[in-house]
Design a protein around this motif. Structure first.
Motif, PDB file in Angstrom:
ATOM      1  N   PHE A 158       0.802  -1.227   0.000  1.00 39.73           N
ATOM      2  CA  PHE A 158       0.000   0.000   0.000  1.00 39.73           C
ATOM      3  C   PHE A 158       0.837   1.280   0.000  1.00 39.73           C
ATOM      4  O   PHE A 158       0.302   2.358  -0.269  1.00 39.73           O
ATOM      5  N   THR A 159       2.124   1.176   0.300  1.00 45.54           N
ATOM      6  CA  THR A 159       2.975   2.351   0.492  1.00 45.54           C
ATOM      7  C   THR A 159       3.893   2.540  -0.707  1.00 45.54           C
ATOM      8  O   THR A 159       4.486   1.573  -1.205  1.00 45.54           O
ATOM      9  N   ARG A 160       3.992   3.785  -1.161  1.00 52.51           N
ATOM     10  CA  ARG A 160       4.823   4.108  -2.324  1.00 52.51           C
ATOM     11  C   ARG A 160       5.615   5.376  -2.068  1.00 52.51           C
ATOM     12  O   ARG A 160       5.165   6.268  -1.339  1.00 52.51           O
ATOM     13  N   TRP A 161       6.793   5.482  -2.692  1.00 60.20           N
ATOM     14  CA  TRP A 161       7.540   6.735  -2.690  1.00 60.20           C
ATOM     15  C   TRP A 161       6.906   7.702  -3.681  1.00 60.20           C
ATOM     16  O   TRP A 161       6.418   7.302  -4.732  1.00 60.20           O
ATOM     17  N   THR A 162       6.928   8.965  -3.333  1.00 58.87           N
ATOM     18  CA  THR A 162       6.454  10.003  -4.250  1.00 58.87           C
ATOM     19  C   THR A 162       7.260  11.268  -3.992  1.00 58.87           C
ATOM     20  O   THR A 162       7.962  11.379  -2.972  1.00 58.87           O
ATOM     21  N   THR A 163       7.182  12.220  -4.913  1.00 56.65           N
ATOM     22  CA  THR A 163       7.838  13.514  -4.758  1.00 56.65           C
ATOM     23  C   THR A 163       6.818  14.611  -4.966  1.00 56.65           C
ATOM     24  O   THR A 163       6.040  14.576  -5.938  1.00 56.65           O
ATOM     25  N   VAL A 164       6.785  15.558  -4.055  1.00 56.15           N
ATOM     26  CA  VAL A 164       5.897  16.712  -4.163  1.00 56.15           C
ATOM     27  C   VAL A 164       6.789  17.948  -4.232  1.00 56.15           C
ATOM     28  O   VAL A 164       7.476  18.285  -3.258  1.00 56.15           O
ATOM     29  N   ASP A 165       6.818  18.585  -5.384  1.00 57.10           N
ATOM     30  CA  ASP A 165       7.735  19.702  -5.625  1.00 57.10           C
ATOM     31  C   ASP A 165       9.159  19.270  -5.276  1.00 57.10           C
ATOM     32  O   ASP A 165       9.688  18.383  -5.917  1.00 57.10           O
ATOM     33  N   GLN A 166       9.761  19.838  -4.231  1.00 54.79           N
ATOM     34  CA  GLN A 166      11.158  19.505  -3.914  1.00 54.79           C
ATOM     35  C   GLN A 166      11.293  18.415  -2.850  1.00 54.79           C
ATOM     36  O   GLN A 166      12.420  18.027  -2.527  1.00 54.79           O
ATOM     37  N   LEU A 167      10.186  17.916  -2.327  1.00 58.25           N
ATOM     38  CA  LEU A 167      10.258  17.050  -1.151  1.00 58.25           C
ATOM     39  C   LEU A 167       9.860  15.602  -1.444  1.00 58.25           C
ATOM     40  O   LEU A 167       8.882  15.336  -2.159  1.00 58.25           O
ATOM     41  N   GLU A 168      10.600  14.683  -0.832  1.00 52.44           N
ATOM     42  CA  GLU A 168      10.313  13.263  -0.943  1.00 52.44           C
ATOM     43  C   GLU A 168       9.316  12.861   0.132  1.00 52.44           C
ATOM     44  O   GLU A 168       9.397  13.330   1.280  1.00 52.44           O
ATOM     45  N   ALA A 169       8.382  12.002  -0.225  1.00 52.55           N
ATOM     46  CA  ALA A 169       7.337  11.599   0.713  1.00 52.55           C
ATOM     47  C   ALA A 169       6.975  10.137   0.516  1.00 52.55           C
ATOM     48  O   ALA A 169       7.276   9.528  -0.518  1.00 52.55           O
ATOM     49  N   LEU A 170       6.317   9.588   1.526  1.00 47.37           N
ATOM     50  CA  LEU A 170       5.700   8.274   1.437  1.00 47.37           C
ATOM     51  C   LEU A 170       4.190   8.469   1.325  1.00 47.37           C
ATOM     52  O   LEU A 170       3.601   9.221   2.109  1.00 47.37           O
ATOM     53  N   GLU A 171       3.592   7.806   0.374  1.00 48.06           N
ATOM     54  CA  GLU A 171       2.152   7.902   0.163  1.00 48.06           C
ATOM     55  C   GLU A 171       1.536   6.538   0.417  1.00 48.06           C
ATOM     56  O   GLU A 171       1.983   5.538  -0.145  1.00 48.06           O
ATOM     57  N   VAL A 172       0.540   6.504   1.286  1.00 48.07           N
ATOM     58  CA  VAL A 172      -0.120   5.251   1.647  1.00 48.07           C
ATOM     59  C   VAL A 172      -1.515   5.235   1.021  1.00 48.07           C
ATOM     60  O   VAL A 172      -2.353   6.089   1.329  1.00 48.07           O
ATOM     61  N   ARG A 173      -1.734   4.289   0.151  1.00 51.67           N
ATOM     62  CA  ARG A 173      -3.064   4.106  -0.461  1.00 51.67           C
ATOM     63  C   ARG A 173      -3.595   2.733  -0.040  1.00 51.67           C
ATOM     64  O   ARG A 173      -3.399   1.724  -0.721  1.00 51.67           O
ATOM     65  N   HIS A 174      -4.218   2.723   1.101  1.00 56.01           N
ATOM     66  CA  HIS A 174      -4.784   1.511   1.687  1.00 56.01           C
ATOM     67  C   HIS A 174      -6.277   1.490   1.374  1.00 56.01           C
ATOM     68  O   HIS A 174      -6.893   2.553   1.249  1.00 56.01           O
ATOM     69  N   PRO A 175      -6.901   0.317   1.235  1.00 56.63           N
ATOM     70  CA  PRO A 175      -8.357   0.291   0.985  1.00 56.63           C
ATOM     71  C   PRO A 175      -9.164   1.024   2.041  1.00 56.63           C
ATOM     72  O   PRO A 175     -10.257   1.521   1.763  1.00 56.63           O
ATOM     73  N   GLU A 176      -8.602   1.145   3.268  1.00 50.46           N
ATOM     74  CA  GLU A 176      -9.344   1.755   4.374  1.00 50.46           C
ATOM     75  C   GLU A 176      -8.983   3.224   4.622  1.00 50.46           C
ATOM     76  O   GLU A 176      -9.704   3.920   5.329  1.00 50.46           O
ATOM     77  N   PHE A 177      -7.880   3.711   4.051  1.00 51.81           N
ATOM     78  CA  PHE A 177      -7.452   5.087   4.339  1.00 51.81           C
ATOM     79  C   PHE A 177      -6.351   5.515   3.381  1.00 51.81           C
ATOM     80  O   PHE A 177      -5.752   4.697   2.668  1.00 51.81           O
ATOM     81  N   TYR A 178      -6.080   6.835   3.401  1.00 51.48           N
ATOM     82  CA  TYR A 178      -5.003   7.433   2.614  1.00 51.48           C
ATOM     83  C   TYR A 178      -4.155   8.296   3.549  1.00 51.48           C
ATOM     84  O   TYR A 178      -4.682   8.943   4.465  1.00 51.48           O
ATOM     85  N   ALA A 179      -2.836   8.319   3.324  1.00 47.04           N
ATOM     86  CA  ALA A 179      -1.954   9.181   4.113  1.00 47.04           C
ATOM     87  C   ALA A 179      -0.771   9.614   3.261  1.00 47.04           C
ATOM     88  O   ALA A 179      -0.349   8.909   2.347  1.00 47.04           O
ATOM     89  N   ARG A 180      -0.236  10.809   3.596  1.00 44.66           N
ATOM     90  CA  ARG A 180       0.985  11.288   2.952  1.00 44.66           C
ATOM     91  C   ARG A 180       1.927  11.809   4.035  1.00 44.66           C
ATOM     92  O   ARG A 180       1.555  12.669   4.824  1.00 44.66           O
ATOM     93  N   LEU A 181       3.156  11.273   4.047  1.00 47.99           N
ATOM     94  CA  LEU A 181       4.135  11.578   5.084  1.00 47.99           C
ATOM     95  C   LEU A 181       5.448  12.001   4.426  1.00 47.99           C
ATOM     96  O   LEU A 181       6.029  11.234   3.652  1.00 47.99           O
ATOM     97  N   PHE A 182       5.920  13.207   4.739  1.00 50.38           N
ATOM     98  CA  PHE A 182       7.160  13.733   4.171  1.00 50.38           C
ATOM     99  C   PHE A 182       8.344  13.357   5.044  1.00 50.38           C
ATOM    100  O   PHE A 182       8.262  13.401   6.279  1.00 50.38           O
ATOM    101  N   LEU A 183       9.479  13.024   4.409  1.00 44.30           N
ATOM    102  CA  LEU A 183      10.684  12.748   5.170  1.00 44.30           C
ATOM    103  C   LEU A 183      11.228  14.024   5.802  1.00 44.30           C
ATOM    104  O   LEU A 183      11.753  13.987   6.920  1.00 44.30           O
ATOM    105  N   GLN A 184      11.134  15.155   5.094  1.00 40.25           N
ATOM    106  CA  GLN A 184      11.557  16.403   5.713  1.00 40.25           C
ATOM    107  C   GLN A 184      10.579  16.757   6.831  1.00 40.25           C
ATOM    108  O   GLN A 184       9.388  16.935   6.615  1.00 40.25           O
TER     109      GLN A 184
END
Length: 305
Positions: A10-36
């Protein structure tokens, strides 16, 4: 169970503008967490909107704190000069809220199941931050996402040989359709410091309502806090916390804040799980402390208006 990159379901790496993040796409919920900053910007159960408020003008830039979500204030909270002496003596910078919210954290672990996802990030605050801080410590933050709740736990460990004092906060931004029809419960009978009234000490005798700028540090002793808005109700259950900070900038200050629309004060507030001012923590060498909050939403609530 613990999973490695490449085998995450369910978890994938993604980039938003200049920042690296983890994006969780679970059947029950969604979350986005930045390493910075170990900065959580989104959490939404399936079919629901973001439980966290995020500024429409937030910028995702290297070295810049994100306006909204849950910034991590560590190893000091607020303006350094307003902290008690044991904390202030270790701070070598005038930057508010510490350096953790703009530092790049390391991914430690991702655990996934059919019910939840748990992600842990770490920060070694020793030599790399010697120009900003005289302490030696590590921080481990764990986010647990499930359909009915969000939990954040921040563990601080003193890596030095002498006692270490610090203040901290999980600076949670929450949304409301109308701040003037929003109230906070669970703080009645709590003493607080009103930073807008020359840091005077007062007592809360009723539920807290909003009619302008609010900036208060409550001595809660870890009591649960309720937030009632015209749209929904939240419950914040904390552990390892002796303070709560409630903040809304009001109309005047909003015009001077970065990455914050002039009218945004009407649709947000911060309820921060903290250990601040009188309630700083002191750890002996090798000791650890965990500050955590679990946020849930109630299915039924009464409009506070």
């Amino acid at each position: 169970m613990k999973t490695a990159p490449g085998s995450w379901s369910f978890t994938r790496w993604t980039t938003v503008d200049q920042l690296e993040a983890l994006e969780v796409r679970h059947p029950e919920f969604y979350a986005r967490l930045f390493l910075q900053g170990a900065h959580l910007s989104h959490f939404a159960p399936a079919g629901a909107g973001n439980w966290l408020w995020l500024s429409d003008t937030a910028r995702f830039m290297t070295g810049r704190a994100i306006r909204g979500g849950i910034p991590v204030c560590w190893p000091w909270f607020g303006v350094p000069g307003k902290n008690p002496d044991p904390v202030r003596q270790t701070v070598l910078s005038d930057t508010p809220h510490g350096f953790a919210r703009t530092a790049v954290w390391n991914l430690e672990d991702v655990r996934e199941s059919a019910q939840d996802v748990e992600i842990s990030l770490s920060l070694d605050a020793s030599q790399d931050f010697a120009e900003l801080w005289g302490g030696r410590a590590s921080a481990l933050i764990t986010f647990r996402f499930a359909a009915t709740a969000l939990q954040v736990a921040l563990t601080s460990t003193n890596l030095g040989r002498t006692p270490l004092a610090f203040s901290q906060a999980l600076h949670t931004y929450l949304p409301t359709p109308d701040i003037t029809r929003t109230q906070i419960t669970g703080l009645d009978r709590c003493n607080y410091i009103d930073t807008l009234d020359e840091w005077s000490r007062k007592r809360q005798d009723t539920a807290l309502c909003f009619d302008g700028e609010v900036d208060r540090i409550y001595d809660t002793g870890g009591a649960d806090i309720g937030l009632n808005t015209p749209a929904t109700a939240y419950r914040l259950c904390s552990s390892g916390s002796r303070s709560a900070v409630v903040w809304n900038p009001g109309p005047e200050k909003s015009r001077h804040l970065s990455d914050f629309p002039d009218t945004a004060w009407q649709t947000m507030l911060c309820v921060e799980t903290a250990n601040a001012f009188d309630n700083i923590y002191v750890l002996n060498s090798g000791q650890s402390h965990t500050l955590s909050v679990m946020i849930s939403r109630l299915e039924e609530h009464k409009d506070p208006s």
